[in-house]
Design a protein around this motif. Sequence first.
Motif, mmCIF file in Angstrom:
data_model
loop_
_atom_site.group_PDB
_atom_site.id
_atom_site.type_symbol
_atom_site.label_atom_id
_atom_site.label_comp_id
_atom_site.label_asym_id
_atom_site.label_seq_id
_atom_site.Cartn_x
_atom_site.Cartn_y
_atom_site.Cartn_z
ATOM 1 N N MET A 51 57.645 -0.527 44.489
ATOM 2 C CA MET A 51 58.324 -1.738 44.074
ATOM 3 C C MET A 51 58.118 -2.832 45.113
ATOM 4 N N ALA A 52 58.077 -4.041 44.621
ATOM 5 C CA ALA A 52 57.927 -5.183 45.506
ATOM 6 C C ALA A 52 59.321 -5.647 45.895
ATOM 7 N N LEU A 61 67.828 0.114 50.197
ATOM 8 C CA LEU A 61 67.255 -0.086 48.863
ATOM 9 C C LEU A 61 66.889 1.232 48.198
ATOM 10 N N PHE A 65 68.784 3.219 45.362
ATOM 11 C CA PHE A 65 68.099 3.478 44.103
ATOM 12 C C PHE A 65 68.283 4.935 43.669
ATOM 13 N N SER A 68 71.750 5.332 42.424
ATOM 14 C CA SER A 68 71.898 4.707 41.109
ATOM 15 C C SER A 68 71.261 5.540 40.006
ATOM 16 N N GLU A 69 70.208 6.259 40.358
ATOM 17 C CA GLU A 69 69.523 7.103 39.378
ATOM 18 C C GLU A 69 70.218 8.449 39.186
ATOM 19 N N MET A 109 58.291 6.152 36.956
ATOM 20 C CA MET A 109 58.565 4.898 37.626
ATOM 21 C C MET A 109 59.848 4.369 37.092
ATOM 22 N N LEU A 110 60.082 3.108 37.221
ATOM 23 C CA LEU A 110 61.210 2.526 36.585
ATOM 24 C C LEU A 110 61.351 1.111 36.948
ATOM 25 N N THR A 111 62.373 0.536 36.376
ATOM 26 C CA THR A 111 62.350 -0.901 36.311
ATOM 27 C C THR A 111 63.098 -1.571 37.429
ATOM 28 N N SER A 112 63.547 -0.779 38.359
ATOM 29 C CA SER A 112 64.468 -1.355 39.320
ATOM 30 C C SER A 112 63.847 -2.499 40.103
ATOM 31 N N GLY A 113 62.538 -2.401 40.278
ATOM 32 C CA GLY A 113 61.869 -3.419 41.084
ATOM 33 C C GLY A 113 62.138 -4.796 40.561
ATOM 34 N N CYS A 114 61.930 -4.955 39.286
ATOM 35 C CA CYS A 114 62.166 -6.245 38.689
ATOM 36 C C CYS A 114 61.084 -7.185 39.204
ATOM 37 N N GLY A 116 58.558 -5.458 40.686
ATOM 38 C CA GLY A 116 57.689 -4.383 41.083
ATOM 39 C C GLY A 116 56.535 -4.074 40.149
ATOM 40 N N GLY A 117 56.814 -3.351 39.166
ATOM 41 C CA GLY A 117 55.916 -2.799 38.168
ATOM 42 C C GLY A 117 54.423 -3.003 38.319
#
Lengths: 276, 276
Positions: A51-52, A61, A65, A68-69, A109-114, A116-117
């Motif tokens: 993730m960025a 972070l 994460f 949160s998961e 993976m997942l979307t937390s990066g927002c 990131g991807g």
Amino acid sequence: MSNSQDHSGEKLTIERPGQRYTDGNLEARTIHLAREVPYTLFVNDREILSMATLPTHLRELFVGFMVSEGVLLSPSEILECAVDHGNRLIRLELDVPDERLEKVEKRGMLTSGCAGGLVFSVETAAAPRAGTREPLQISTSCILDRMRELDTFRGIYSITRGVHAASAATDKETLIILEDLGRHNAVDKIVGHCFLQGIDPKDKLLLTTGRITSEVLTKAARSNFPMVISRSSASAMAVAMGEQSGIDVITYVRGGRFNYFSHGGVKLSVGSCQKD
Amino acid sequence: MSNSQDHSGEKLTIERPGQRYTDGNLEARTIHLAREVPYTLFVNDREILSMATLPTHLRELFVGFMVSEGVLLSPSEILECAVDHGNRLIRLELDVPDERLEKVEKRGMLTSGCAGGLVFSVETAAAPRAGTREPLQISTSCILDRMRELDTFRGIYSITRGVHAASAATDKETLIILEDLGRHNAVDKIVGHCFLQGIDPKDKLLLTTGRITSEVLTKAARSNFPMVISRSSASAMAVAMGEQSGIDVITYVRGGRFNYFSHGGVKLSVGSCQKD
């Protein structure tokens, strides 16, 4: 309040030369951008995701994460948490049951990066370089007019104030405005609309109410938009990618002003927006 | 401009009873929220990802996503694109080389949702129900004071205007403020900070500058925060999840006012915020 300063030694902002449009003039200006850096998380020697992120508080972070998961339930389950800034890696060694680890391993993976991807794609992105297309001719007033159309769109935002909008436009008119909860999704809807309708983005503007991060810039590059325009800001990585791809970036279009990072995508002239 | 109305027949907003705090009074008010619905994408019969989205223009969203990911290069590669609103599925049949499909298959998921990632977890989230913890006592002025502290934080935002911030606070003081490019990441940093420092969120407030979507609410629920507070809005799904989890949701804290969705997490009283 606790000290929330950065302890990584990484810089968090970058000064970058740009131009500021104000009072009918474009003037050189140094603009401060937030850094955006991709980090890859390994858990028990397995790569989980990249993730960025703003490169500070990375332990918080990635541990946050995993909490949160639903993977981490107690701090005692963390055997090791090492941040390797040089290689941009975070290694977590966790003592948790396999079934909990599978939650993130299966998802991949997942979307937390927002933000990131698409980090990996960035490096291999088939981003057209400046010069492979004609610079689009556009006047400063057209930028303001198209953003005004996005801002005053009577969509779901006007009812809920809870969504982002994006649009595709020529210099003279807005072609389509679409909304979504996520700023990336709104941009993807515009990309998909152009693709399905056979609208070639190479001489169109991509406008968004959200910030321009690396992911948004990559979406624009894949579709060959020459310019991305935001009511909000851009990350340093997005502006750097714009430079590599020959995509101009305009930020903070509000109050008749904006910031401009010129990379060859358009030929911007100061003046009014005349319709044919 | 093209018609950008919804053609799916799905409602895009929900009216929900809440309260509005203004001029020293809490009053019942119907509040309009954006709908957030999870859809799952199948490509050539393989499940690729789920994302939560405003349920409109889903063909554009998922096709645009595949374009942005570099999988789709030409509209002729789309053999079929079927949206099944009943089952909340999108089925794409694509005629593309395996190596391009592998880009998304290997990644498994991705961050484009921005509101997505945790959708599946939501249903199985170990979210504590109201009643399993003591409601936190808090006055309306404390909400305003803590948001003012987040708003006036002199961090990277004050230099770049390009990041989100989140904080953990008691009613009387802000404990920590952290920033990131992504609103989810900023919340994860707060979750991680509390976890690593042994700070129990059960009697703390979680504040954010970003919108409260299902993903943010899930992060709060996993950590057992009784209340999530945003300067911005919330999605309908996030408010519904707050109700299920006994987590109060406060939105639009600005100008001395806010919206309040009461679910048992706190006992809110109108009045000043007194320090001990």
